[in-house]
Design an enzyme around this catalytic site. Structure first.
Site, PDB file in Angstrom:
ATOM      1  N   GLY A   1     -22.291  13.286  -5.162  1.00 12.05           N
ATOM      2  CA  GLY A   1     -22.867  14.624  -5.136  1.00 12.05           C
ATOM      3  C   GLY A   1     -24.005  14.725  -4.128  1.00 12.05           C
ATOM      4  O   GLY A   1     -24.087  15.690  -3.362  1.00 12.05           O
TER       5      GLY A   1
ATOM      6  N   HIS B   1     -43.889  -6.212  14.108  1.00 11.30           N
ATOM      7  CA  HIS B   1     -44.664  -4.963  14.105  1.00 11.30           C
ATOM      8  C   HIS B   1     -44.347  -4.180  15.378  1.00 11.30           C
ATOM      9  O   HIS B   1     -44.312  -4.769  16.452  1.00 11.30           O
ATOM     10  CB  HIS B   1     -46.155  -5.283  14.059  1.00 11.30           C
ATOM     11  CG  HIS B   1     -46.999  -4.055  14.190  1.00 11.30           C
ATOM     12  ND1 HIS B   1     -47.177  -3.173  13.146  1.00 11.30           N
ATOM     13  CD2 HIS B   1     -47.679  -3.536  15.251  1.00 11.30           C
ATOM     14  CE1 HIS B   1     -47.952  -2.169  13.553  1.00 11.30           C
ATOM     15  NE2 HIS B   1     -48.258  -2.371  14.833  1.00 11.30           N
TER      16      HIS B   1
ATOM     17  N   GLU C   1       0.859  -1.196   0.000  1.00  5.45           N
ATOM     18  CA  GLU C   1       0.000   0.000   0.000  1.00  5.45           C
ATOM     19  C   GLU C   1       0.885   1.233   0.000  1.00  5.45           C
ATOM     20  O   GLU C   1       1.790   1.351   0.812  1.00  5.45           O
ATOM     21  CB  GLU C   1      -0.930  -0.006   1.212  1.00  5.45           C
ATOM     22  CG  GLU C   1      -1.686   1.294   1.455  1.00  5.45           C
ATOM     23  CD  GLU C   1      -2.509   1.798   0.265  1.00  5.45           C
ATOM     24  OE1 GLU C   1      -3.348   1.046  -0.244  1.00  5.45           O
ATOM     25  OE2 GLU C   1      -2.277   2.960  -0.164  1.00  5.45           O
ATOM     26  N   LYS C   2       0.578   2.159  -0.905  1.00  4.50           N
ATOM     27  CA  LYS C   2       1.477   3.316  -1.014  1.00  4.50           C
ATOM     28  C   LYS C   2       1.322   4.311   0.134  1.00  4.50           C
ATOM     29  O   LYS C   2       2.263   4.994   0.495  1.00  4.50           O
ATOM     30  CB  LYS C   2       1.344   3.997  -2.365  1.00  4.50           C
ATOM     31  CG  LYS C   2       0.052   4.679  -2.637  1.00  4.50           C
ATOM     32  CD  LYS C   2       0.156   5.345  -4.007  1.00  4.50           C
ATOM     33  CE  LYS C   2      -1.046   6.192  -4.270  1.00  4.50           C
ATOM     34  NZ  LYS C   2      -0.897   7.007  -5.451  1.00  4.50           N
TER      35      LYS C   2
END
Ligand code: FAD
Ligand code: NAD
Length: 468
Positions: free
Chosen positions: A186, A446, A33-34
């Protein structure tokens, strides 16, 4: 040179899950993982931080707009954005720490640095201190994910013209947030700032919100976000220019007749999709092919054109969703161990964490029409649900689509309270190829929101809902 049975490049939900499953199956596994923080887009700048801000902003919005009706009096609630962002960072840190723990528990070697192929079986890792390490791997799983897309000619300055990554770290509440793209990002991030008081304008190329989901959902969401948060929309508008000067951004968009609108705000969020990320991955050195859109090409078994190299998650075709990436990670690990796993791509649920939430699985009404399939449709509005009335969450509905002859459920589309969780009942039912009548005959507790699914199923199976 250290040798591994399997190396995974990228530690997002695809990559870290693949690494865990590989380790569980007895492979000597490395994860590259960078960034120093594991978890990829999802944990660091995606699913988790966005949901943390959605939850915080929802509390504030409720305090302002619904507490009084519940009989709770609070004196002018105020937002402390710094504290809100700090809490979000804490949630991210806890989650990332959890992944670090899982890597240790499963004895996975984590190598921090940018990985790139030097050949089909060798990967060089460039580390932050300038040093390099090369490892050898019998099999490699590429899980390098995606980055935000931009639009031609639009410069994302990351200050006023921003992507989701910056929107999760703002230091002030925008006065007017202009959003390009009425898709998932968005609307989720627009909801966060709309609830905190921003004016939100959405410019969308298509004729409605969340255009890839069942049309009915987008229509209802459009109505509710306008009613509750004052969202303003510019549908069928293509953005042609974005510029920023000082604290002001200007967005120019054009409709299909060539008529222009010019919007002025203080922030512009560009949320027009994401692109696969394979920068400096050395794919050419390994001989791995990508398609015209830059996605790594894979076959039905998620194998690339090169033997021993697989790819999963956002970097390949299909929905860009964390749970899809996870399933693919498990699929490849189990295939490597000689098992025969299976992913049902038709039943990957999609969720939008606005309020009301939106959730969907299976075929939409538009797809059924396109395919010429005969179907029955049933629906149930939350305003007819006692549970929804109790919590004042009466917007939205559930729609069940079933085969006209066999009654098999083909699609379930929901907009309403907690449907992000409720969709799983539909996924399980459809995985077992339930009919609408099956769902209608199951006893639902319910009062719960889930009764609305039962009612919609009864409506679909034989137009016999009880409470409508
Ligand atoms: P990623 O999570 O993108 O991880 C890829 C990793 O690979 C990164 O850490 C990257 O640094 C690393 N990497 C890349 N190249 C290299 C290299 N050469 N060497 C070493 N490391 C490398 N999805 C949902 O299902 N639900 C949600 O609620 C949701 N919310 C989202 C909200 C936002 C704001 C965004 C942006 C996305 C959201 N998504 C959500 C989408 C989800 O984050 C992605 O679908 C998911 O993270 C993809 O997982 P992945 O493992 O394929 O890639
Ligand atoms: P999206 O594809 O959901 O939405 C992008 C929108 O931008 C589309 O509606 C598109 O029509 C519009 N658009 C494109 N070009 C335009 C232009 N020039 N002018 C106006 N509108 C334009 O992409 P996104 O919202 O950026 O999200 C990216 C990915 O991240 C998605 O694939 C999504 O699956 C994933 N995501 C998922 C979740 C979730 O599961 N809850 C949340 C966030 C992100």
């Amino acid at each position: 040179m250290e040798k591994y049975d399997v190396t995974v490049i990228g530690s997002g939900p695809g990559g870290y899950v693949a690494a865990i499953r590989c380790a569980q199956l007895g492979f000597k596994t490395a994860l590259i993982e960078k960034y120093p923080s594991l978890g990829g887009t999802c944990l660091n700048v995606g699913c988790i931080p966005s949901k943390a801000l959605l939850d915080s902003s929802e509390h504030y919005h409720n305090a302002l707009h619904s507490f009084a009706e519940h009989g709770i009096e609070v004196k002018s609630p105020k937002v402390n954005l710094g504290k809100m962002i700090e809490r979000k960072r804490g949630v991210v840190k806890m989650t990332v720490d959890g992944i670090n723990f899982l890597m240790k528990k499963n004895k996975i070697t984590v190598i921090t640095g940018h990985g790139s192929f030097t050949s089909k079986n060798t990967i060089e890792i460039a580390k932050a201190d300038g040093s390099k390490e090369t490892i050898e791997s019998a099999k490699t799983i590429i899980a390098t994910g995606s980055k935000p897309s931009s639009l031609p000619g639009i410069e994302i300055d990351k200050k006023r013209v921003i992507t989701s990554t910056e929107a999760l770290e703002l230091t002030e509440i925008p006065k007017h947030l202009i959003i390009i793209g009425g898709g998932v990002i968005g609307l989720e991030l627009g909801s966060v700032y709309g609830r905190l008081g921003s004016k939100v304008s959405v410019v969308e190329f298509m004729d409605g919100l969340i255009a890839s989901m069942d049309k009915g959902l987008g229509k209802e969401l459009t109505r509710v976000l306008k009613k509750d948060l004052g969202f303003e929309y510019f549908f069928n508008h293509k953005v042609t220019g974005v510029s920023s000067k000082g604290k002001e951004v200007t967005v120019v968009a054009e409709n299909k007749n060539g008529e222009k609108v010019e919007l002025k705000g203080d922030y512009c969020l560009v949320a027009v999709g994401r692109r696969p990320y394979t920068d400096n991955l050395g794919l050419d050195k390994a001989g791995v092919k990508v398609d015209a859109r830059g996605k790594i090409e894979v076959d039905a078994h998620l194998k690339t054109n090169v033997d021993g190299i697989y790819a999963i998650g956002d970097v390949i075709k299909g929905a860009m969703l964390a749970h899809k990436a996870e399933e693919e990670g498990v699929y490849v690990a189990e295939s490597l161990a000689g098992q025969k796993p299976h992913i049902n791509y038709n039943l990957i649920p999609g969720v939008v964490y606005t309020w009301p939430e939106v959730a969907s699985v299976g075929l939409t009404e538009e797809q059924l029409k396109e395919q010429g399939k005969k179907y029955k449709s049933g629906s149930f509005p939350f305003k007819a649900s006692g549970r929804a009335r109790a919590s004042m969450d009466t917007d939205g509905f559930i729609k069940v689509l079933a085969d006209a002859e066999t009654d098999e459920v083909l699609g379930v589309h929901m907009i309403g309270p907690r449907v992000a969780d409720m969709i799983m009942e539909a996924v399980v039912a459809m995985e077992f190829r339930a009919s609408a009548e099956d769902i209608g005959r199951i006893c639902h507790a319910h009062p719960t929101f889930t009764e609305s699914l039962k009612e919609a199923a009864l409506d679909a199976t034989a137009k016999r809902p009880i409470h409508m």
